[in-house]
Design a protein around this motif. Structure first.
Motif, PDB file in Angstrom:
ATOM      1  N   ALA A 101      75.169  20.620  53.121  1.00 23.02           N
ATOM      2  CA  ALA A 101      76.261  21.297  52.433  1.00 23.02           C
ATOM      3  C   ALA A 101      76.078  22.816  52.476  1.00 23.02           C
ATOM      4  O   ALA A 101      74.950  23.309  52.617  1.00 23.02           O
ATOM      5  CB  ALA A 101      76.333  20.827  50.982  1.00 23.02           C
ATOM      6  N   PRO A 102      77.167  23.568  52.345  1.00 25.02           N
ATOM      7  CA  PRO A 102      77.060  25.029  52.272  1.00 25.02           C
ATOM      8  C   PRO A 102      76.133  25.446  51.138  1.00 25.02           C
ATOM      9  O   PRO A 102      76.193  24.903  50.039  1.00 25.02           O
ATOM     10  CB  PRO A 102      78.497  25.471  52.004  1.00 25.02           C
ATOM     11  N   GLY A 103      75.230  26.379  51.428  1.00 19.65           N
ATOM     12  CA  GLY A 103      74.336  26.906  50.408  1.00 19.65           C
ATOM     13  C   GLY A 103      73.053  26.143  50.208  1.00 19.65           C
ATOM     14  O   GLY A 103      72.210  26.547  49.397  1.00 19.65           O
ATOM     15  N   GLU A 104      72.846  25.045  50.924  1.00 19.28           N
ATOM     16  CA  GLU A 104      71.593  24.306  50.803  1.00 19.28           C
ATOM     17  C   GLU A 104      70.466  25.018  51.554  1.00 19.28           C
ATOM     18  O   GLU A 104      70.695  25.736  52.525  1.00 19.28           O
ATOM     19  CB  GLU A 104      71.741  22.892  51.345  1.00 19.28           C
ATOM     20  N   PHE A 105      69.248  24.772  51.104  1.00 21.43           N
ATOM     21  CA  PHE A 105      68.034  25.230  51.791  1.00 21.43           C
ATOM     22  C   PHE A 105      67.242  23.969  52.095  1.00 21.43           C
ATOM     23  O   PHE A 105      66.667  23.348  51.209  1.00 21.43           O
ATOM     24  CB  PHE A 105      67.241  26.187  50.899  1.00 21.43           C
ATOM     25  N   ILE A 106      67.231  23.573  53.372  1.00 16.77           N
ATOM     26  CA  ILE A 106      66.663  22.306  53.809  1.00 16.77           C
ATOM     27  C   ILE A 106      65.377  22.551  54.594  1.00 16.77           C
ATOM     28  O   ILE A 106      65.308  23.451  55.429  1.00 16.77           O
ATOM     29  CB  ILE A 106      67.652  21.556  54.734  1.00 16.77           C
ATOM     30  N   SER A 107      64.364  21.730  54.356  1.00 19.82           N
ATOM     31  CA  SER A 107      63.171  21.755  55.199  1.00 19.82           C
ATOM     32  C   SER A 107      63.088  20.448  55.974  1.00 19.82           C
ATOM     33  O   SER A 107      63.499  19.387  55.484  1.00 19.82           O
ATOM     34  CB  SER A 107      61.909  21.965  54.363  1.00 19.82           C
ATOM     35  N   SER A 117      64.804  13.663  50.735  1.00 18.74           N
ATOM     36  CA  SER A 117      64.505  13.789  49.309  1.00 18.74           C
ATOM     37  C   SER A 117      65.036  15.098  48.746  1.00 18.74           C
ATOM     38  O   SER A 117      64.832  16.160  49.324  1.00 18.74           O
ATOM     39  CB  SER A 117      62.990  13.745  49.084  1.00 18.74           C
ATOM     40  N   VAL A 118      65.704  14.997  47.600  1.00 14.55           N
ATOM     41  CA  VAL A 118      66.100  16.193  46.858  1.00 14.55           C
ATOM     42  C   VAL A 118      64.892  16.659  46.056  1.00 14.55           C
ATOM     43  O   VAL A 118      64.249  15.869  45.358  1.00 14.55           O
ATOM     44  CB  VAL A 118      67.290  15.898  45.919  1.00 14.55           C
ATOM     45  N   LEU A 119      64.546  17.944  46.173  1.00  8.77           N
ATOM     46  CA  LEU A 119      63.388  18.494  45.499  1.00  8.77           C
ATOM     47  C   LEU A 119      63.781  19.197  44.206  1.00  8.77           C
ATOM     48  O   LEU A 119      64.914  19.651  44.058  1.00  8.77           O
ATOM     49  CB  LEU A 119      62.666  19.474  46.417  1.00  8.77           C
ATOM     50  N   ALA A 120      62.858  19.286  43.276  1.00  6.99           N
ATOM     51  CA  ALA A 120      63.115  19.954  42.005  1.00  6.99           C
ATOM     52  C   ALA A 120      63.398  21.414  42.256  1.00  6.99           C
ATOM     53  O   ALA A 120      62.684  22.087  43.000  1.00  6.99           O
ATOM     54  CB  ALA A 120      61.918  19.794  41.075  1.00  6.99           C
ATOM     55  N   ARG A 121      64.453  21.926  41.651  1.00  5.11           N
ATOM     56  CA  ARG A 121      64.791  23.338  41.774  1.00  5.11           C
ATOM     57  C   ARG A 121      63.940  24.150  40.815  1.00  5.11           C
ATOM     58  O   ARG A 121      63.799  23.804  39.641  1.00  5.11           O
ATOM     59  CB  ARG A 121      66.275  23.570  41.463  1.00  5.11           C
ATOM     60  N   THR A 122      63.355  25.232  41.309  1.00  8.40           N
ATOM     61  CA  THR A 122      62.501  26.074  40.477  1.00  8.40           C
ATOM     62  C   THR A 122      63.225  27.295  39.942  1.00  8.40           C
ATOM     63  O   THR A 122      62.662  28.078  39.197  1.00  8.40           O
ATOM     64  CB  THR A 122      61.284  26.547  41.291  1.00  8.40           C
ATOM     65  N   ASP A 123      64.507  27.449  40.308  1.00  7.08           N
ATOM     66  CA  ASP A 123      65.245  28.647  39.889  1.00  7.08           C
ATOM     67  C   ASP A 123      66.216  28.339  38.767  1.00  7.08           C
ATOM     68  O   ASP A 123      67.029  29.159  38.404  1.00  7.08           O
ATOM     69  CB  ASP A 123      65.971  29.257  41.082  1.00  7.08           C
ATOM     70  N   THR A 179      61.916  24.503  49.044  1.00  3.93           N
ATOM     71  CA  THR A 179      63.311  24.361  49.440  1.00  3.93           C
ATOM     72  C   THR A 179      64.010  23.354  48.534  1.00  3.93           C
ATOM     73  O   THR A 179      63.407  22.786  47.619  1.00  3.93           O
ATOM     74  CB  THR A 179      63.406  23.931  50.918  1.00  3.93           C
ATOM     75  N   HIS A 180      65.282  23.125  48.769  1.00  4.37           N
ATOM     76  CA  HIS A 180      66.071  22.240  47.910  1.00  4.37           C
ATOM     77  C   HIS A 180      65.945  20.773  48.300  1.00  4.37           C
ATOM     78  O   HIS A 180      66.135  19.884  47.467  1.00  4.37           O
ATOM     79  CB  HIS A 180      67.558  22.605  47.978  1.00  4.37           C
ATOM     80  N   ARG A 181      65.659  20.532  49.589  1.00  5.71           N
ATOM     81  CA  ARG A 181      65.746  19.167  50.097  1.00  5.71           C
ATOM     82  C   ARG A 181      64.811  19.022  51.288  1.00  5.71           C
ATOM     83  O   ARG A 181      64.702  19.944  52.109  1.00  5.71           O
ATOM     84  CB  ARG A 181      67.190  18.890  50.515  1.00  5.71           C
ATOM     85  N   LEU A 182      64.132  17.897  51.382  1.00  3.28           N
ATOM     86  CA  LEU A 182      63.143  17.666  52.429  1.00  3.28           C
ATOM     87  C   LEU A 182      63.559  16.484  53.295  1.00  3.28           C
ATOM     88  O   LEU A 182      63.723  15.361  52.808  1.00  3.28           O
ATOM     89  CB  LEU A 182      61.766  17.413  51.805  1.00  3.28           C
ATOM     90  N   ILE A 183      63.727  16.764  54.586  1.00  5.59           N
ATOM     91  CA  ILE A 183      64.041  15.740  55.574  1.00  5.59           C
ATOM     92  C   ILE A 183      62.750  15.418  56.333  1.00  5.59           C
ATOM     93  O   ILE A 183      62.053  16.321  56.799  1.00  5.59           O
ATOM     94  CB  ILE A 183      65.102  16.238  56.581  1.00  5.59           C
ATOM     95  N   ARG A 184      62.440  14.133  56.477  1.00  2.74           N
ATOM     96  CA  ARG A 184      61.250  13.738  57.235  1.00  2.74           C
ATOM     97  C   ARG A 184      61.666  12.946  58.478  1.00  2.74           C
ATOM     98  O   ARG A 184      62.504  12.039  58.397  1.00  2.74           O
ATOM     99  CB  ARG A 184      60.309  12.901  56.361  1.00  2.74           C
ATOM    100  N   LEU A 185      61.037  13.318  59.605  1.00  2.00           N
ATOM    101  CA  LEU A 185      61.260  12.618  60.865  1.00  2.00           C
ATOM    102  C   LEU A 185      59.976  11.939  61.310  1.00  2.00           C
ATOM    103  O   LEU A 185      58.877  12.427  61.062  1.00  2.00           O
ATOM    104  CB  LEU A 185      61.707  13.599  61.956  1.00  2.00           C
TER     105      LEU A 185
END
Length: 231
Positions: free
Chosen positions: A29-35, A224-230, A209-215
């Motif tokens: 989505a717009p504005g996401e920070f994905i790893s 996985s959605v990660l806990a937001r620290t902000d 980051t906001h969300r972690l993708i694993r391959l």
């Protein structure tokens, strides 16, 4: 912002066929920070290249900003990349014979009409100010530390004010202090509205980051959605 549907990527030679990605379905989505994480050779960089329109899938559909781009011609893809996507690489890819500000200007040279001459210079200055390098504009890459080179690379990625930033191991060649500095800049860019997708081997960086993708072996095995620290 970015949608991948039933993506498959196969690399073929006369003797061998390698399945790099299989059945990838992913929406960012717009504005996401994905790893994106996974072992070496699992398809992380291939996935990033497909998102950045540097490569095309063997099957499936890529959408950028709601546009189906899978069938775009090379010129259309180049124009979309130049205006919507900024790239950050692990090895910086700076041109040693050009000054810092000239390196940052490079993406604007491929635009017509709206970014010429003095306008390009001003946009490059603004980008360098955002990464804290306005005092290094006339230096050359060989005069900079690794962290400074990566900040120049980030300035080059954002000079065209892209909606999307794709970062391939942006902290991989840096020590932990410089790596944290680069992550802080990426977080600030994300807070300013940029959508960021980052490939990394560093779990600590990924957790910022906001969300972690694993391959694994070319397949998506975790989202996985990660806990937001902000908050």
């Amino acid at each position: 912002m970015i949608t991948l549907k039933n993506i498959e990527k196969v690399y073929r030679t006369t003797r061998i066929e390698t399945l790099a990605l299989t059945n990838i379905n992913l929406s960012i989505a717009p504005g996401e920070f994905i790893s994106i994480m996974g072992p070496s050779g699992c398809g992380k960089s291939t996935l990033l290249n497909l998102m950045g329109l540097l490569d095309e899938p063997s099957a499936g559909q890529v959408q950028i900003g709601g546009e189906v781009v899978t069938q775009y011609r090379d010129r259309e893809l180049a124009r979309l990349r130049n205006r919507k996507i900024g790239f950050i690489f692990q090895s910086f890819h700076l041109i040693n014979d050009l000054s810092v500000i000239d390196n940052v200007e490079i993406p604007l040279l491929y635009r017509k009409g709206d970014a010429v001459g003095a306008s390009r210079r001003e946009m490059a200055r603004e980008a360098l100010e955002k990464v804290g390098l306005s005092n290094r504009m006339k230096h050359f890459p060989g005069q900079l530390s690794g962290g400074q080179k990566q900040r120049v690379a980030i300035a080059r990625a954002i000079v065209g004010r892209p909606d999307i930033i794709l970062a391939d191991e942006p902290t991989g060649n840096l020590d932990s202090a410089m790596g944290n500095e680069i992550m802080n800049i990426l977080q600030q860019l994300n807070a300013g509205g940029a959508t960021i997708v980052m490939v990394t081997h560093d779990e600590t960086m990924a957790k910022q980051t906001h969300r972690l993708i694993r391959l694994f072996d070319g397949a998506l095995v975790g989202d996985s959605v990660l806990a937001r620290t902000d908050d």
